[in-house]
Every structure is written in structure tokens, then in C-alpha cells.
Design a protein around this motif. Structure first.
Motif: not given
Length: 162
Positions: A157, A154-155, A151, A92
Motif C-alpha cells: 500500500p 510488489q503492491g 509499493e 504512481k
């Protein structure tokens, strides 16, 4: 019959090896891995509590010489949480960890294909290893762990820093 390399080729190879050795001694880099082991039906993640540092953290550790990052992740998950990978983890993010050293980096993997091989028995390194629902993390969860979870789930950055 193959000929032996010429002396100049051997000398060049030796110089290259010596340069690489000098570089490693002068500027060693360390690399670690952490796994976000996600139990999707329970919407829970595995966290560990070490015996020597405070807080709940993602399981993981250092990549040994000659070891791939995925092999290190599999080893650390087995050691720290009795988790066996049953599928490929997903890389990721990679973060610079200046708190550890000026040359430390941590790769974070999402693990969704796994099986539990038994409960964790406390040892000298890991006091506890437990799954926690994403919406009910223990208050002692480290900030870096909370940031990685934000990250991935929940997206937020991805930070360059650990």
C-alpha cells in the motif's frame, strides 16, 4: 473596442492578488518529483548518490515556479542521470515529506520509456548514478526509496508519508 474594467473590478483583482501573495508568504508549499526509472529487460532501477546526503535514492528534485511536475521530472532525470524521457511517465503516488518541511510533498513517477544519453559524470550534486537490479539494491539505499519500490513493484500500500 473593449472598455477598460471598472475601478471596483480592478480593486477586486488587486485584492485577490494581494491575498494570494499573502497566502504564499504565510503558507508556502514545496513540491518535488522523483522518478523510478525502470529498465524492464534488466529488472533494474536507476539510483543516485548525492554528494551532500548519505544513501542511494531515486533521482528527482524540486518543481520550479511555472514548471509542470512532468517537466521538472524530465529536467531532473537529464541532470542527475543522463536520462531522456521518450514517453509519458506514470504518476504512481504523492507523499507528504515532513522531514523536509511541514508543507513539502513529493510526487513519484514510474518511467519505463526512456533512453540513456550517456554515462553520468560526477559533479557537485551527484556523485554516482547507476542502475541496480531490484533484487540487488545497495545496502545504503534509503528506507524511503525501498518503500517506494515495494509499493510500485510488489503492491505494498502506498504510504501517505515519504
Amino acid at each position: 473596442m473593449s472598455a477598460l474594467p471598472s475601478r471596483s473590478v480592478r480593486d477586486r483583482r488587486l485584492r485577490v492578488r494581494l491575498f494570494h501573495l499573502w497566502f504564499l508568504l504565510r503558507r508556502p508549499m514545496t513540491l518535488g518529483v522523483r522518478g523510478i526509472v525502470f529498465d524492464a529487460p534488466a529488472r533494474a532501477v536507476l539510483l543516485v548518490r548525492h554528494t551532500y546526503v548519505p544513501g542511494w535514492q531515486l533521482p528527482g528534485g524540486g518543481v520550479e515556479p511555472g514548471e509542470t511536475m512532468e517537466a521538472a521530472l524530465a529536467r531532473e532525470l537529464a541532470e542527475e542521470g543522463n536520462i531522456a524521457l521518450t514517453g509519458a511517465p506514470e504518476l504512481k503516488s504523492v507523499h507528504f515529506n515532513r522531514r523536509a518541511s511541514r508543507r513539502d510533498h513529493v510526487a513519484v513517477y514510474l518511467v519505463t520509456a526512456f533512453r540513456r544519453t550517456g554515462p553520468h559524470v560526477p559533479d557537485r550534486e551527484i556523485a554516482e548514478a547507476r542502475f541496480f537490479p531490484l533484487d540487488a539494491l545497495p545496502p545504503e539505499t534509503t528506507e524511503a526509496t525501498r518503500r517506494r519500490l515495494l509499493e510500485v513493484f510488489q503492491g505494498a500500500p502506498a504510504s501517505a508519508e515519504w
